[in-house]
Design an enzyme around this catalytic site. Structure first.
Site, mmCIF file in Angstrom:
data_model
loop_
_atom_site.group_PDB
_atom_site.id
_atom_site.type_symbol
_atom_site.label_atom_id
_atom_site.label_comp_id
_atom_site.label_asym_id
_atom_site.label_seq_id
_atom_site.Cartn_x
_atom_site.Cartn_y
_atom_site.Cartn_z
ATOM 1 N N GLU A 8 0.843 -1.107 0.152
ATOM 2 C CA GLU A 8 -0.025 0.044 0.126
ATOM 3 C C GLU A 8 0.887 1.295 -0.053
ATOM 4 O OE1 GLU A 8 -3.112 -0.136 -0.417
ATOM 5 O OE2 GLU A 8 -3.739 -2.021 0.111
ATOM 6 N N CYS B 5 -2.225 9.162 2.360
ATOM 7 C CA CYS B 5 -1.715 8.546 0.966
ATOM 8 C C CYS B 5 -2.901 8.684 0.113
ATOM 9 C CB CYS B 5 -1.770 6.743 1.390
ATOM 10 S SG CYS B 5 -3.258 6.188 2.193
#
Ligand SMILES: NC(=O)c1ccc[n+]([C@@H]2O[C@H](COP(=O)([O-])OP(=O)(O)OC[C@H]3O[C@@H](n4cnc5c(N)ncnc54)[C@H](O)[C@@H]3O)[C@@H](O)[C@H]2O)c1
Length: 564
Positions: free
Chosen positions: A267, A301
């Site tokens: 991720e 993110c």
């Protein structure tokens, strides 16, 4: 739960530097044998944490492995109990958890409650309600050939999950992999970031108390601290590794994982585009746009990193977001009300300034900046900044910014918006705003990325039934949703007889030694099963019967071993 908080909120700490102020990269902070922690909003020194040696990491994983064997025998009720105990503690201690997060990462209390508490509560709630269904055996179709069988997929725990996580949401980044791992019957060892070890250490006390309260083995969950070497040792000793962090480090993790063939979920970073069409509801969009950029100081993110706005509403949009950003107050989040807190990474303010400078030198214009509150605090702050006239030659349109910068670029047609949005090495999330759902969906469906929000921003993460993850340099694999939960399991395919007394018997012609007409038998069988018309199937069946019937031997002559 009995969780020791005595040393968490006071300024007293036995390990403090003499003047209690931390200077990154200097003095004892520069030593590689301990992790120094400080509050990025005040530079208050918070203490030191151990750098775990690779051998120690392997020992911790071995202990977790033993605990997992015990835990794997528990049922879902016991696992739900653990999650409920954690949820209860979270609900009753929201402020404490947020203050600890704010102190270690620099975010505001509001940013913490949204990104740490809300997300974690939703995740636990999803697992409590749907987790068991997702992990129950799933029955699959068998097809004609295996019609006498039942086919299913079983989900068994993998063993010990490793997670290497960043600092941006110190609480959620721990609890997110933790609750999914233990619910699916695994143990977990989490390496927290060197920039959020102080909070990680405190949060581990909550976890340990919860494990004790439900009678689970203490070694089921470990929080470990250290740098790259500690992380590498974890990668090579666990059964699966979830890495959440930058693309650069993600590549290194994958290299390490290749040596032991440890499966990884990566991720990584994002550069999420937001496309705003001229028929969008501007009064809604402007507030979402600013929140999507400034939440947690832009250190997300899945933060909004590029705005593509239709040329006919561009000026209006710019005017409105500039007005909001100019009213934003930036300061130490625990010293009074502010909208945006500190930048967590020591060198990052400099990088943000460099990105803005690069853009301005290439023709961008700054139209608004937020206000740094007057403070004596020597913290790491950056004023939120709105830039227009940006283009893809500028570094801030290519690299992950990870800060409170709102970039706006015009587009004329939907095709152009799609082309610009896809012109990135990242592919995590995206947003499309339009008064026409069809139009927004048509644009979103052409975006090369893992997630899309229609007329919203990133709220897909609050639907924990959805998988979270990206493509391209944003990584691969998914956490959250059915995909994420099952990714923590051995996905075992099981096939067994379903009709009493009916079992697989090798047909006579195929038994060893095989008959002369074994191939013809098999060929007819395949035509019977897969023939494209009923006639073809029937011909196959007739040929099959023929190949089973005893051969005619009238007037046969043997020559060279062949029947004539
Ligand atoms: N996609 C997501 O879900 C998601 C979520 C949050 C943050 N992020 C990303 O995280 C990044 C910011 O976090 P960061 O600065 O802490 O990231 P980072 O990559 O610098 O560090 C992440 C973790 O990796 C460890 N590490 C460093 N070198 C290692 C090595 N060689 N082997 C193993 N572990 C190693 C670090 O100690 C830390 O715990 C941003 O790029 C952001 O987009 C992604």
């Amino acid at each position: 739960l009995n969780v020791d908080v005595s040393d968490v909120l006071g300024v007293e700490n036995k390990q403090n530097e003499e003047n209690n102020t931390f200077v990154p990269g200097s003095g004892s902070g520069g030593r590689a044998d301990r992790v120094p922690c400080y509050d990025p909003a005040t530079m208050q020194h918070l203490g030191y944490f151990p750098v775990m040696e690779p051998d120690e990491v392997r020992q911790v994983v071995t202990r977790a492995r033993e605990a997992q064997i015990v835990w794997a025998t528990t049922g879902f009720n016991q696992r739900r109990l653990l999650l409920k105990v954690l949820l209860k503690y979270i609900l009753e201690h929201q402020e404490l958890i947020c203050r600890v997060s704010a102190k270690d990462s620099g975010k505001t209390m509001l940013d913490a409650t949204l990104g740490e508490i809300l997300t974690t509560c939703e995740k636990i709630s999803y697992l409590l309600k749907e987790g068991e269904r997702v992990l129950r055996p799933q029955y699959r179709s068998t097809g004609m050939l295996m019609i006498h069988k039942s086919a299913r997929v079983e989900y068994h725990p993998l063993g010990v999950i490793g997670a290497i996580v960043p600092w941006n949401y110190p609480f959620h980044n721990i609890f997110n992999p933790l609750v999914a791992a233990v619910f699916s019957g695994n143990a977990i060892v989490i390496k927290v970031s060197e920039h959020a070890s102080w909070s990680g250490f405190f949060y581990s006390r909550i976890i340990q108390s919860a494990l004790k309260a439900v009678g689970a083995p203490a070694d089921l969950v470990h929080i470990i601290t250290g740098y790259a070497e500690t992380g590498s040792a974890l990668v090579s000793s666990v059964d699966k590794l979830i890495f959440v962090g930058s693309t650069t480090v993600g590549r290194k993790v994958m290299e390490t994982a290749a040596k032991t063939l440890t499966p990884v979920t990566l991720e990584l970073g994002g550069k999420d585009p937001v496309v705003i069409c001229e028929d969008a509801d501007l009064s809604q969009v402007i507030h979402l746009a600013v929140r999507a950029t400034l939440q947690s100081g832009g250190q997300n993110c899945a933060g909004a990193e590029r705005f593509y706005v239709h040329e006919s509403i561009h000026d209006e949009f710019v005017k409105e977001v500039a007005k909001i950003v100019k009213s934003v107050r930036v300061g130490p989040p625990l010293e009074g009300i502010c909208d945006v807190g500190a930048i967590c990474m020591p060198d990052h303010v400099e990088k943000l300034e460099m990105l803005v400078r690069d853009a301005v030198e290439k023709g961008a214009e700054i139209v608004a900046r937020g206000n740094l509150l007057p403070t004596d605090s020597p913290g790491q702050f950056f004023p939120p900044t709105v830039l227009i006239n940006v283009n893809h030659s500028m570094r801030l349109m290519q690299e992950e910014i990870f800060g409170p910068i709102l970039n706006i670029m015009k587009f004329k047609t939907d095709e152009e918006a799609v082309r610009l949005a896809n012109d990135s090495s990242f592919g995590l999330g995206s947003s499309v705003f339009s008064g026409s759902k069809n139009r927004a969906n048509a644009i979103a469906s052409k975006l090369y990325c893992g997630m899309a929000a229609i007329n919203d921003f990133a709220t897909g993460y609050l639907c924990q039934s959805l998988p979270f993850g990206g493509v391209k340099e944003s990584g691969f694999g998914r956490f959250a949703g059915e995909e994420g939960l099952r990714a923590l399991c051995i996905v075992k395919a099981v096939c067994e007889d379903r009709i009493p007394f009916v079992k697989t018997n090798i047909p006579k012609p195929l038994q060893y030694p095989v008959a002369d007409n074994a191939f013809q038998f098999q060929e007819s069988l395949i035509r019977m099963l897969y023939g494209l018309s009923w006639t073809a199937k029937l011909t196959g069946l007739l040929d099959l019967i023929k190949s089973l019937s005893p051969k005619k031997v009238d007037g046969q002559k043997q020559s060279n071993g062949k029947v004539e």
